[in-house]
Design a protein around this motif. Structure first.
Motif, PDB file in Angstrom:
ATOM      1  N   UNK A   1      -9.413  -8.246   7.676  1.00  0.00           N
ATOM      2  CA  UNK A   1      -8.066  -7.877   8.115  1.00  0.00           C
ATOM      3  C   UNK A   1      -8.041  -7.453   9.589  1.00  0.00           C
ATOM      4  N   UNK A   2      -9.127  -7.760  10.297  1.00  0.00           N
ATOM      5  CA  UNK A   2      -9.197  -7.596  11.763  1.00  0.00           C
ATOM      6  C   UNK A   2      -9.087  -6.142  12.213  1.00  0.00           C
ATOM      7  N   UNK A   3      -9.612  -5.225  11.417  1.00  0.00           N
ATOM      8  CA  UNK A   3      -9.620  -3.826  11.846  1.00  0.00           C
ATOM      9  C   UNK A   3     -10.694  -3.624  12.910  1.00  0.00           C
ATOM     10  N   UNK A   4     -10.459  -2.686  13.810  1.00  0.00           N
ATOM     11  CA  UNK A   4     -11.358  -2.494  14.945  1.00  0.00           C
ATOM     12  C   UNK A   4     -12.638  -1.746  14.549  1.00  0.00           C
ATOM     13  N   UNK A   5     -12.490  -0.594  13.970  1.00  0.00           N
ATOM     14  CA  UNK A   5     -13.643   0.250  13.645  1.00  0.00           C
ATOM     15  C   UNK A   5     -13.964   0.103  12.160  1.00  0.00           C
ATOM     16  N   UNK A   6     -14.549  -1.029  11.789  1.00  0.00           N
ATOM     17  CA  UNK A   6     -14.726  -1.345  10.371  1.00  0.00           C
ATOM     18  C   UNK A   6     -15.642  -0.362   9.648  1.00  0.00           C
TER      19      UNK A   6
ATOM     20  N   UNK B   1     -18.350   6.688  -6.901  1.00  0.00           N
ATOM     21  CA  UNK B   1     -18.391   6.193  -8.269  1.00  0.00           C
ATOM     22  C   UNK B   1     -18.892   7.224  -9.253  1.00  0.00           C
ATOM     23  N   UNK B   2     -19.886   8.003  -8.841  1.00  0.00           N
ATOM     24  CA  UNK B   2     -20.454   9.003  -9.756  1.00  0.00           C
ATOM     25  C   UNK B   2     -19.491  10.168  -9.989  1.00  0.00           C
ATOM     26  N   UNK B   3     -18.669  10.493  -8.992  1.00  0.00           N
ATOM     27  CA  UNK B   3     -17.736  11.612  -9.123  1.00  0.00           C
ATOM     28  C   UNK B   3     -16.483  11.207  -9.899  1.00  0.00           C
ATOM     29  N   UNK B   4     -15.934  10.036  -9.525  1.00  0.00           N
ATOM     30  CA  UNK B   4     -14.611   9.658 -10.041  1.00  0.00           C
ATOM     31  C   UNK B   4     -14.636   8.479 -11.015  1.00  0.00           C
ATOM     32  N   UNK B   5     -15.802   7.867 -11.173  1.00  0.00           N
ATOM     33  CA  UNK B   5     -15.899   6.701 -12.056  1.00  0.00           C
ATOM     34  C   UNK B   5     -14.911   5.618 -11.635  1.00  0.00           C
ATOM     35  N   UNK B   6     -14.887   5.340 -10.349  1.00  0.00           N
ATOM     36  CA  UNK B   6     -14.004   4.322  -9.793  1.00  0.00           C
ATOM     37  C   UNK B   6     -14.858   3.127  -9.390  1.00  0.00           C
ATOM     38  N   UNK B   7     -14.374   1.931  -9.647  1.00  0.00           N
ATOM     39  CA  UNK B   7     -15.158   0.734  -9.356  1.00  0.00           C
ATOM     40  C   UNK B   7     -14.973   0.300  -7.910  1.00  0.00           C
ATOM     41  N   UNK B   8     -15.871  -0.570  -7.463  1.00  0.00           N
ATOM     42  CA  UNK B   8     -15.783  -1.096  -6.098  1.00  0.00           C
ATOM     43  C   UNK B   8     -14.506  -1.908  -5.910  1.00  0.00           C
ATOM     44  N   UNK B   9     -14.113  -2.664  -6.931  1.00  0.00           N
ATOM     45  CA  UNK B   9     -12.892  -3.466  -6.832  1.00  0.00           C
ATOM     46  C   UNK B   9     -11.662  -2.570  -6.692  1.00  0.00           C
ATOM     47  N   UNK B  10     -11.639  -1.456  -7.417  1.00  0.00           N
ATOM     48  CA  UNK B  10     -10.521  -0.520  -7.279  1.00  0.00           C
ATOM     49  C   UNK B  10     -10.505   0.087  -5.880  1.00  0.00           C
ATOM     50  N   UNK B  11     -11.687   0.401  -5.340  1.00  0.00           N
ATOM     51  CA  UNK B  11     -11.763   0.958  -3.985  1.00  0.00           C
ATOM     52  C   UNK B  11     -11.231  -0.033  -2.961  1.00  0.00           C
ATOM     53  N   UNK B  12     -11.547  -1.313  -3.141  1.00  0.00           N
ATOM     54  CA  UNK B  12     -11.040  -2.345  -2.216  1.00  0.00           C
ATOM     55  C   UNK B  12      -9.521  -2.424  -2.308  1.00  0.00           C
ATOM     56  N   UNK B  13      -8.983  -2.299  -3.517  1.00  0.00           N
ATOM     57  CA  UNK B  13      -7.522  -2.317  -3.668  1.00  0.00           C
ATOM     58  C   UNK B  13      -6.879  -1.132  -2.949  1.00  0.00           C
ATOM     59  N   UNK B  14      -7.495   0.029  -3.056  1.00  0.00           N
ATOM     60  CA  UNK B  14      -6.981   1.196  -2.334  1.00  0.00           C
ATOM     61  C   UNK B  14      -7.101   0.997  -0.820  1.00  0.00           C
ATOM     62  N   UNK B  15      -8.165   0.311  -0.393  1.00  0.00           N
ATOM     63  CA  UNK B  15      -8.303   0.036   1.045  1.00  0.00           C
ATOM     64  C   UNK B  15      -7.174  -0.873   1.530  1.00  0.00           C
ATOM     65  N   UNK B  16      -6.839  -1.885   0.754  1.00  0.00           N
ATOM     66  CA  UNK B  16      -5.730  -2.764   1.142  1.00  0.00           C
ATOM     67  C   UNK B  16      -4.434  -1.972   1.280  1.00  0.00           C
ATOM     68  N   UNK B  17      -4.215  -1.050   0.358  1.00  0.00           N
ATOM     69  CA  UNK B  17      -3.026  -0.198   0.441  1.00  0.00           C
ATOM     70  C   UNK B  17      -3.072   0.658   1.709  1.00  0.00           C
ATOM     71  N   UNK B  18      -4.223   1.239   1.991  1.00  0.00           N
ATOM     72  CA  UNK B  18      -4.359   2.093   3.181  1.00  0.00           C
ATOM     73  C   UNK B  18      -4.162   1.284   4.461  1.00  0.00           C
ATOM     74  N   UNK B  19      -4.734   0.084   4.521  1.00  0.00           N
ATOM     75  CA  UNK B  19      -4.611  -0.736   5.728  1.00  0.00           C
ATOM     76  C   UNK B  19      -3.180  -1.201   5.960  1.00  0.00           C
ATOM     77  N   UNK B  20      -2.386  -1.263   4.894  1.00  0.00           N
ATOM     78  CA  UNK B  20      -0.974  -1.612   5.071  1.00  0.00           C
ATOM     79  C   UNK B  20      -0.197  -0.471   5.721  1.00  0.00           C
TER      80      UNK B  20
END
Length: 558
Positions: free
Chosen positions: A369-374, A385-404
């Motif tokens: 998505x062409x972010x500068x400081x990747x 993952x150990x704290x919240x039991x969140x998957x990598x795919x869910x984290x990527x979805x949250x990243x897409x939301x944040x980048x928007x």
């Protein structure tokens, strides 16, 4: 390789998430025969039905009503285990070397292609007519594979690895049936194929690679889909089966699950450690001055070209002492992995981090998505993952939301951009929501803070119950759908001065299929993607009798 804290007899589907705190009683929705649902836990009823008193006693935390006692986010970690030090050709020496080596490159390419072809044909011949692939490869077929193994050494020679320094020796297979190694480049699998001819654990996607897929099938590869629990569980069973039989070759795993730059050792997946067999760690180094041979964040084509244009590429392989599982039956796979990882990091003089393959996924998404400081978008996914039991795919979805939310070059988001994406406006509640995430109180939030806050809210004891109750409050008719007017009536106590356009915008966020009404699935899906929005239903939930609302609940609590 598995994507986490289990005992020896556990499999990879065991969750990392600790069991709920003992001070939070479970909530049970009992479905009566006459259709009347009732909440049977009085503690939950008390927690959701204490109205203004508790609200005013918890200023600044809009999620206290579902069990939050505040948010804690670790500070940023500037380490980037995937960063290649020499992604570009720099300096006169390197340019001159490329020009001088260019005629040699052509010879190396011919040697590479010839060896790959001969090895492929020898492997095809070794596999011809072999049906019983669940059992060890017959001796005569294994001997024929020596042709391919010699070809693999010639391929390393074509890449500039004319000699390879070794330290230590492989332990006998009877002593250490499993070998684990750090993973820096695509060179290590080629080396180990020549040196040990092991059974490897690899991603299912490797099977479709031309030539390579055929060769690794001859190694009786154990395929695994890192995103499938059943696939990871089956892989562990296969590792255990093949490690337990001396007729199979050693089992080789790269427990980091991806390549790094060699300066760091990231978190280990547990597939190699769950079977509880002795393990021999191996460490690989690529000493260099002008050319970093780590794959990291460099394209495969560029890395191959740089290798071909070097006079010589250095590689060192060190076999470490065997690590045995503890006699203490209480030691689980996680502890076994930690001891092995520590031994490897000490020998490598590398820094251990909680990064994981999920961080590379975040890095690649930010780059896409062409972010500068990747690198600012990595969060040490093993810890998350150990704290919240969140998957990598869910984290990527949250990243897409944040980048928007249009982060600035440093990767930070301001209040108005945050509210715009969540379809909210400035008001005391939305200010509290943003302030809850902004743990540093500097007027902006990072992706790490946003991810921790979202995952924290989803993990709260009463989050899913609150989602169900919020839907029931929005659907007073009990017909299973919410209209725009019903949503407006429900959230207006939280945000009183919403205009028609703002209500419509928020409604469309919940109406994911665009059919003009919000079903229960639409509603729950929206809150799963935007868990922070549960706060806008808090005033309504706090002034609702839970038992009456429970009678209108459309289904079981998730």
């Amino acid at each position: 390789m598995a994507d986490h804290h289990r005992d020896h007899d556990h499999d990879l589907s065991s969750p990392l998430l600790q069991s709920p705190r003992s001070d939070h009683s479970p909530v049970i929705i009992s479905i009566e025969a006459d259709g009347n649902d009732a909440v049977s836990d009085p503690a939950t009823q008390d927690q959701l039905n204490n109205h203004d008193t508790r609200y005013h006693n918890n200023p600044g935390n809009p999620y206290w009503f579902i069990g939050s006692d505040g948010l804690s986010v670790p500070g940023p970690n500037t380490a980037n285990p995937f960063l290649n030090d020499t992604p570009h050709v720099v300096g006169v020496y390197e340019f001159v070397k490329i020009v001088v080596c260019f005629p040699i490159v052509l010879i190396r390419l011919v040697l590479f292609g010839f060896c790959l072809l001969v090895g492929y044909l020898a492997t095809k011949l070794a596999l011809e007519g072999w049906k019983d692939k669940q059992n060890p490869m017959p001796v005569w077929r294994s001997r024929l594979m020596w042709v391919t193994r010699v070809c693999s050494r010639c391929i390393l020679f074509s890449f500039g690895y004319h000699w390879i320094r070794r330290k230590g020796k492989p332990a006998p297979r009877q002593i250490a049936p499993i070998v684990v190694s750090n993973h820096i480049s695509y060179i290590e699998p080629i080396f180990f194929f020549y040196e040990l001819f092991p059974t490897i654990v690899a991603s299912e996607s490797h099977d479709s690679i031309p030539f390579v897929g055929t060769i690794i099938r001859a190694m009786q590869v154990i395929y695994v889909d890192r995103f499938s629990q059943s696939s990871r569980k089956n892989a562990v069973s296969e590792i255990k089966r093949k490690a337990s039989c001396d007729r199979f070759p050693r089992v080789l795993l790269f427990p980091e699950g991806t390549t790094t730059n060699g300066k760091f050792l990231i978190s280990f997946q547990l597939g190699a450690f769950i079977p509880a067999y002795p393990i021999q760690p191996v460490i690989v180094r690529y000493p260099h001055v002008h050319f970093d041979q780590s794959w990291g964040d460099v394209s495969l084509g560029k890395l191959m070209f740089r290798m071909f244009t070097q006079f010589h590429n250095f590689m060192e392989v060190e076999y470490l002492p065997v690590v045995f599982p503890s006699d203490n039956q209480k030691e689980n796979a996680l502890r076994f992995a930690e001891r092995t990882s520590h031994a490897m990091a000490s020998a490598l003089n590398a820094v251990q981090t909680s990064h994981a393959y999920g961080d590379l996924m975040l890095l690649m998404k930010a780059s896409e998505l062409k972010e500068e400081n990747t690198s600012s978008y990595m969060v040490e996914m093993a810890r998350v993952g150990s704290i919240f039991h969140i998957s990598s795919l869910e984290a990527v979805n949250f990243l897409e939301k944040f980048l928007s939310m249009n982060p600035d070059p440093s990767g930070c988001v301001k209040l108005l951009d945050f509210l715009s994406v969540l379809r909210l406006k400035t008001c005391p509640l939305s200010d509290e929501m943003f302030g809850f995430i902004d743990v540093d109180k500097n007027g902006s939030i990072t992706f790490k803070q946003f991810l921790y806050a979202s995952a924290h809210v989803m993990k709260l004891p009463l989050f899913w119950q609150a989602c169900e109750l919020a839907f029931a409050e929005c659907d007073p008719d009990g017909n299973g759908f919410i209209s725009e007017n019903q949503l407006e009536v429900t959230i207006r106590p939280a945000i009183p001065d919403l205009n028609k356009y703002e209500i419509d915008s928020l409604f469309r966020l919940f109406d994911s299929d665009g059919d003009g009404r919000v079903s229960r699935d639409d509603f729950i899906c929206c809150l799963r993607k935007n868990p922070l929005l549960i706060a806008i239903f808090s005033p309504t939930l706090l002034h609702t009798d839970l038992s009456e609302a429970g009678n209108r609940m459309p289904g079981d609590v998730i």
